[in-house]
Design a protein around this motif. Structure first.
Motif, PDB file in Angstrom:
ATOM      1  N   UNK A   1       0.829  -1.216   0.000  1.00 20.48           N
ATOM      2  CA  UNK A   1       0.000   0.000   0.000  1.00 20.48           C
ATOM      3  C   UNK A   1       0.855   1.255   0.000  1.00 20.48           C
ATOM      4  N   UNK A   2       2.041   1.187   0.561  1.00 26.07           N
ATOM      5  CA  UNK A   2       2.940   2.342   0.551  1.00 26.07           C
ATOM      6  C   UNK A   2       3.711   2.455  -0.769  1.00 26.07           C
ATOM      7  N   UNK A   3       3.510   1.488  -1.652  1.00 21.45           N
ATOM      8  CA  UNK A   3       4.146   1.507  -2.975  1.00 21.45           C
ATOM      9  C   UNK A   3       3.115   1.213  -4.056  1.00 21.45           C
ATOM     10  N   UNK A   4       2.014   1.974  -4.128  1.00 21.48           N
ATOM     11  CA  UNK A   4       0.916   1.629  -5.042  1.00 21.48           C
ATOM     12  C   UNK A   4       1.360   1.616  -6.500  1.00 21.48           C
ATOM     13  N   UNK A   5       1.058   0.516  -7.179  1.00 27.87           N
ATOM     14  CA  UNK A   5       1.394   0.385  -8.579  1.00 27.87           C
ATOM     15  C   UNK A   5       2.841   0.052  -8.844  1.00 27.87           C
ATOM     16  N   UNK A   6       3.662   0.094  -7.822  1.00 29.80           N
ATOM     17  CA  UNK A   6       5.089  -0.153  -7.988  1.00 29.80           C
ATOM     18  C   UNK A   6       5.389  -1.629  -7.740  1.00 29.80           C
ATOM     19  N   UNK A   7       6.245  -2.208  -8.565  1.00 32.48           N
ATOM     20  CA  UNK A   7       6.627  -3.602  -8.398  1.00 32.48           C
ATOM     21  C   UNK A   7       7.574  -3.734  -7.207  1.00 32.48           C
ATOM     22  N   UNK A   8       7.149  -4.497  -6.210  1.00 30.35           N
ATOM     23  CA  UNK A   8       7.967  -4.782  -5.030  1.00 30.35           C
ATOM     24  C   UNK A   8       8.478  -6.206  -5.171  1.00 30.35           C
ATOM     25  N   UNK A   9       9.790  -6.395  -5.150  1.00 33.03           N
ATOM     26  CA  UNK A   9      10.360  -7.716  -5.409  1.00 33.03           C
ATOM     27  C   UNK A   9      10.117  -8.661  -4.242  1.00 33.03           C
ATOM     28  N   UNK A  10      10.216  -9.954  -4.549  1.00 27.01           N
ATOM     29  CA  UNK A  10      10.057 -10.964  -3.512  1.00 27.01           C
ATOM     30  C   UNK A  10      11.083 -10.767  -2.404  1.00 27.01           C
ATOM     31  N   UNK A  11      12.312 -10.455  -2.773  1.00 22.60           N
ATOM     32  CA  UNK A  11      13.345 -10.248  -1.768  1.00 22.60           C
ATOM     33  C   UNK A  11      13.012  -9.069  -0.868  1.00 22.60           C
ATOM     34  N   UNK A  12      12.500  -7.995  -1.456  1.00 28.65           N
ATOM     35  CA  UNK A  12      12.144  -6.826  -0.656  1.00 28.65           C
ATOM     36  C   UNK A  12      11.054  -7.169   0.355  1.00 28.65           C
ATOM     37  N   UNK A  13      10.064  -7.956  -0.063  1.00 29.04           N
ATOM     38  CA  UNK A  13       8.999  -8.352   0.860  1.00 29.04           C
ATOM     39  C   UNK A  13       9.557  -9.248   1.959  1.00 29.04           C
ATOM     40  N   UNK A  14      10.371 -10.234   1.576  1.00 30.26           N
ATOM     41  CA  UNK A  14      10.948 -11.137   2.570  1.00 30.26           C
ATOM     42  C   UNK A  14      11.786 -10.380   3.591  1.00 30.26           C
ATOM     43  N   UNK A  15      12.637  -9.475   3.119  1.00 35.33           N
ATOM     44  CA  UNK A  15      13.480  -8.711   4.032  1.00 35.33           C
ATOM     45  C   UNK A  15      12.637  -7.843   4.956  1.00 35.33           C
ATOM     46  N   UNK A  16      11.592  -7.251   4.405  1.00 29.61           N
ATOM     47  CA  UNK A  16      10.764  -6.341   5.197  1.00 29.61           C
ATOM     48  C   UNK A  16       9.977  -7.082   6.272  1.00 29.61           C
ATOM     49  N   UNK A  17       9.445  -8.243   5.934  1.00 32.14           N
ATOM     50  CA  UNK A  17       8.535  -8.949   6.843  1.00 32.14           C
ATOM     51  C   UNK A  17       9.269  -9.945   7.742  1.00 32.14           C
ATOM     52  N   UNK A  18      10.198 -10.699   7.157  1.00 35.60           N
ATOM     53  CA  UNK A  18      10.857 -11.755   7.922  1.00 35.60           C
ATOM     54  C   UNK A  18      12.273 -11.399   8.374  1.00 35.60           C
ATOM     55  N   UNK A  19      12.935 -10.461   7.678  1.00 34.75           N
ATOM     56  CA  UNK A  19      14.270 -10.073   8.081  1.00 34.75           C
ATOM     57  C   UNK A  19      15.287 -10.236   6.971  1.00 34.75           C
ATOM     58  N   UNK A  20      16.465  -9.638   7.164  1.00 42.66           N
ATOM     59  CA  UNK A  20      17.493  -9.576   6.131  1.00 42.66           C
ATOM     60  C   UNK A  20      18.053 -10.937   5.742  1.00 42.66           C
TER      61      UNK A  20
END
Length: 265
Positions: free
Chosen positions: A170-189
């Motif tokens: 939601x903070x990146x509407x329309x923007x492609x967020x990569x799988x790695x970015x989601x994993x790092x953000x939610x589960x950690x680096x």
């Protein structure tokens, strides 16, 4: 768009730069050209463009290195234009800071639509704080209260990790967020390859928020690359990063971990 929008075109091929300049100028954009990576980084510093169209195959520097250089100086939107069409190349560019990725040969109308979308998001991001609520035709995301609501006003209970994913998109509407970015953000680096986590959680999110989870219209997958939140009416500040670990007031007991015209070379 305003007549002041300035586009930096970075490509070592004269014909492509000429075609882009012609199509952009006739639509009221100002155009700056660069044929090398060094010229591109200098132009970002001196000319302060509103958006960059960047080829990855430059004669002096690899485009990925140019991306890192630009990101060290500016948050200007960058759309990559390149013949590199491998999934790995797309992920690498997006992780390096690209906002969108278009392969050559490309349709000019599609490129212009993507360009307009990035300029709109950049304009929203330059506002004070951006809207507190991200709305679609089917649901809304309240970024302040940490809640999701359907069109009838009913609250949707999301687990903490479901909320962290929804909030990031939601903070990146329309923007492609990569799988790695989601994993790092939610589960950690340390999480890079656990994409099966994402498939399970995205399925749960779609079941709760999409009118038709089998054919999602809002939480869209770019296979092998990442996810987009489409159909947003009002976009928030996409450059801010939410704290995925904060208490959102959601029902944590439901979390299960792993539930179910072309231009070119």
């Amino acid at each position: 768009m305003t007549s002041a929008d300035r586009i930096l075109v970075v490509d070592d091929e004269v014909q492509i730069r000429r075609a882009l300049r012609t199509n952009l100028v006739v639509r009221g954009y100002d155009v700056i050209e660069a044929s090398t990576g060094a010229q591109a980084v200098l132009a970002v510093t001196e000319d302060r463009p509103d958006l960059v169209l960047l080829d990855l195959g430059l004669p002096d520097l690899d485009g990925i290195d140019v991306l890192y250089g630009i990101r060290g100086l500016s948050t200007v939107p960058v759309i990559v234009l390149t013949v590199r069409d491998r999934e790995q190349d797309k992920v690498e560019a997006l992780d390096a800071g690209a906002d969108d990725y278009v392969t050559k040969p490309f349709g000019m109308n599609e490129l212009l639509a993507r360009l307009r979308a990035q300029l709109r998001r950049a304009t929203v991001a330059d506002g004070a704080d951006g809207p507190r609520v991200v709305a679609t035709a089917a649901f809304s995301i309240d970024l302040v209260e940490g809640r999701a609501r359907l069109g009838d006003g009913s609250t949707v209970h999301l687990t903490p990790k479901e909320w962290a994913i929804v909030e990031l998109l939601a903070r990146n509407p329309g923007r492609l967020v990569t799988q790695r970015q989601v994993l790092h953000h939610v589960w950690g680096e340390h999480y890079d390859t656990e994409t099966h986590y994402l498939r399970g959680f995205m399925a749960q999110i779609r079941q709760k928020l999409e009118p038709d989870p089998v054919r999602p219209a809002f939480f869209v997958t770019e296979p092998g690359i990442g996810y987009r939140l489409e159909g947003v009416v009002d976009g928030p500040d996409e450059h801010s990063v939410p704290n995925a670990d904060r208490d959102t007031g959601q029902d944590a007991s439901r979390e299960t971990g792993q539930d179910t015209g072309e231009v070119g070379p």
